[in-house]
Design a protein around this motif. Structure first.
Motif, short mmCIF file in Angstrom:
data_model
loop_
_atom_site.label_atom_id
_atom_site.label_comp_id
_atom_site.label_asym_id
_atom_site.label_seq_id
_atom_site.Cartn_x
_atom_site.Cartn_y
_atom_site.Cartn_z
N UNK A 95 0.85 -1.19 0.00
CA UNK A 95 0.00 0.00 0.00
C UNK A 95 0.88 1.24 0.00
N UNK A 96 0.58 2.15 -0.95
CA UNK A 96 1.35 3.39 -1.06
C UNK A 96 0.50 4.51 -0.48
N UNK A 97 0.78 4.90 0.75
CA UNK A 97 0.03 5.96 1.42
C UNK A 97 0.53 7.31 0.90
N UNK A 98 -0.33 8.00 0.19
CA UNK A 98 0.04 9.28 -0.40
C UNK A 98 -0.52 10.39 0.48
N UNK A 99 0.35 11.14 1.13
CA UNK A 99 -0.03 12.13 2.13
C UNK A 99 -0.80 11.42 3.25
N UNK A 100 -1.21 12.15 4.26
CA UNK A 100 -1.83 11.52 5.42
C UNK A 100 -3.20 10.95 5.11
N UNK A 143 3.63 19.04 -4.17
CA UNK A 143 4.49 18.20 -3.35
C UNK A 143 3.63 17.21 -2.57
N UNK A 144 4.01 15.94 -2.58
CA UNK A 144 3.30 14.94 -1.78
C UNK A 144 4.31 13.97 -1.17
N UNK A 145 3.91 13.33 -0.08
CA UNK A 145 4.77 12.39 0.64
C UNK A 145 4.18 11.00 0.51
N UNK A 146 5.02 10.02 0.15
CA UNK A 146 4.57 8.65 -0.07
C UNK A 146 5.19 7.73 0.99
N UNK A 147 4.32 6.92 1.65
CA UNK A 147 4.77 5.94 2.65
C UNK A 147 4.37 4.56 2.16
N UNK A 148 5.35 3.66 1.85
CA UNK A 148 5.00 2.28 1.50
C UNK A 148 4.74 1.45 2.76
N UNK A 152 9.03 8.89 0.93
CA UNK A 152 9.66 9.66 -0.16
C UNK A 152 8.83 10.92 -0.40
N UNK A 153 9.49 12.05 -0.48
CA UNK A 153 8.82 13.30 -0.84
C UNK A 153 9.00 13.53 -2.35
N UNK A 154 7.88 13.67 -3.02
CA UNK A 154 7.88 13.79 -4.48
C UNK A 154 7.32 15.14 -4.89
N UNK A 155 7.99 15.80 -5.84
CA UNK A 155 7.48 17.03 -6.40
C UNK A 155 6.96 16.74 -7.79
N UNK A 156 5.64 16.85 -7.96
CA UNK A 156 5.01 16.63 -9.25
C UNK A 156 5.11 17.93 -10.05
#
Length: 223
Positions: free
Chosen positions: A164-169, A198-203, A215-219
């Protein structure tokens, strides 16, 4: 001269008076007679009208619809005014150009799409010549999304399914497929796509730890 015939049919109640009035969408015609009052007493009743154009000279109103980046935009273009029923056309998807035939007169043109248009309407007078109008610019007001995709692998380089890839909280939670890949639409709001998000992804998967933990990703919007 060539005589053209057009046929119409309609269902009415038998032995009940009806009035038939012809109207031609788009241009002004004189009809003879102007209307007919009938009492249908047979299964099929015929009525005939002849017509001639009051002002047969047609000109073209044309222009171009573009978005804020200058790219062609598909929109419905509606012509109001004069002695006509509103006419509609669509701007071309490749060029953004629209063309509407019109007789001499004064008109208002409105544009319809999932955009805010500037100007919202255009006034135009046709007087013996074709008219080419300035560009109309539409600003997108509908929902916009980024596409986020990636892959989760183990130390041997093989994909890990079921992560599961948790995107932001409180964001979406796509799950990796058999090859460890995932893809998700990220809502960016309404209107034009912002340059970055900008979003943060938690596997997350039971029995696994991940490096890095997030991981912090900048789209980035594609130009």
């Amino acid at each position: 001269p060539t005589v053209e015939e057009y046929f119409f049919n309609s269902s009415v109640t038998r032995n009940r008076a009806v009035i038939v009035t012809p109207i031609c969408k788009g241009f002004k015609y004189e009809f003879t007679p102007k209307s007919l009052e009938l009492i249908p007493d047979k299964p099929i009743v015929f009525c005939s009208f002849s017509a001639k154009p009051v002002n047969p000279t047609l000109h073209t109103i044309s222009g171009r619809v573009i978005d804020t980046r200058g790219k062609p935009l598909v929109a419905t273009v509606i012509l109001f005014g004069g002695d006509i029923i509103p006419l509609t056309a669509r701007s071309d998807s490749i060029t953004g150009v629209y063309k509407i035939p019109a007789v001499d007169g004064e008109y208002t043109i409105e544009f319809v799409a999932s955009h805010y248009f500037e100007p919202q309407s255009v006034s135009v007078a046709v007087q013996g010549n074709d008219v080419y109008l300035p560009d109309v610019v539409g600003t997108y007001t509908g929902p916009t999304y980024y596409i986020l995709s990636g892959r989760v692998i183990d130390i041997s380089g093989s994909g890990i399914p079921g992560v599961q890839m948790l995107i932001d909280t409180w964001g979406p939670r796509p799950e990796t497929g058999p090859d460890g890949g995932y893809e998700e639409r990220i809502y960016a709001g309404s209107g034009p796509l912002p340059d970055t998000r900008v979003c943060v992804i938690h596997p997350v998967k039971p029995g696994y730890s991940f490096s890095p933990e997030s991981v912090t990703v900048t789209l980035t919007r594609q130009k």
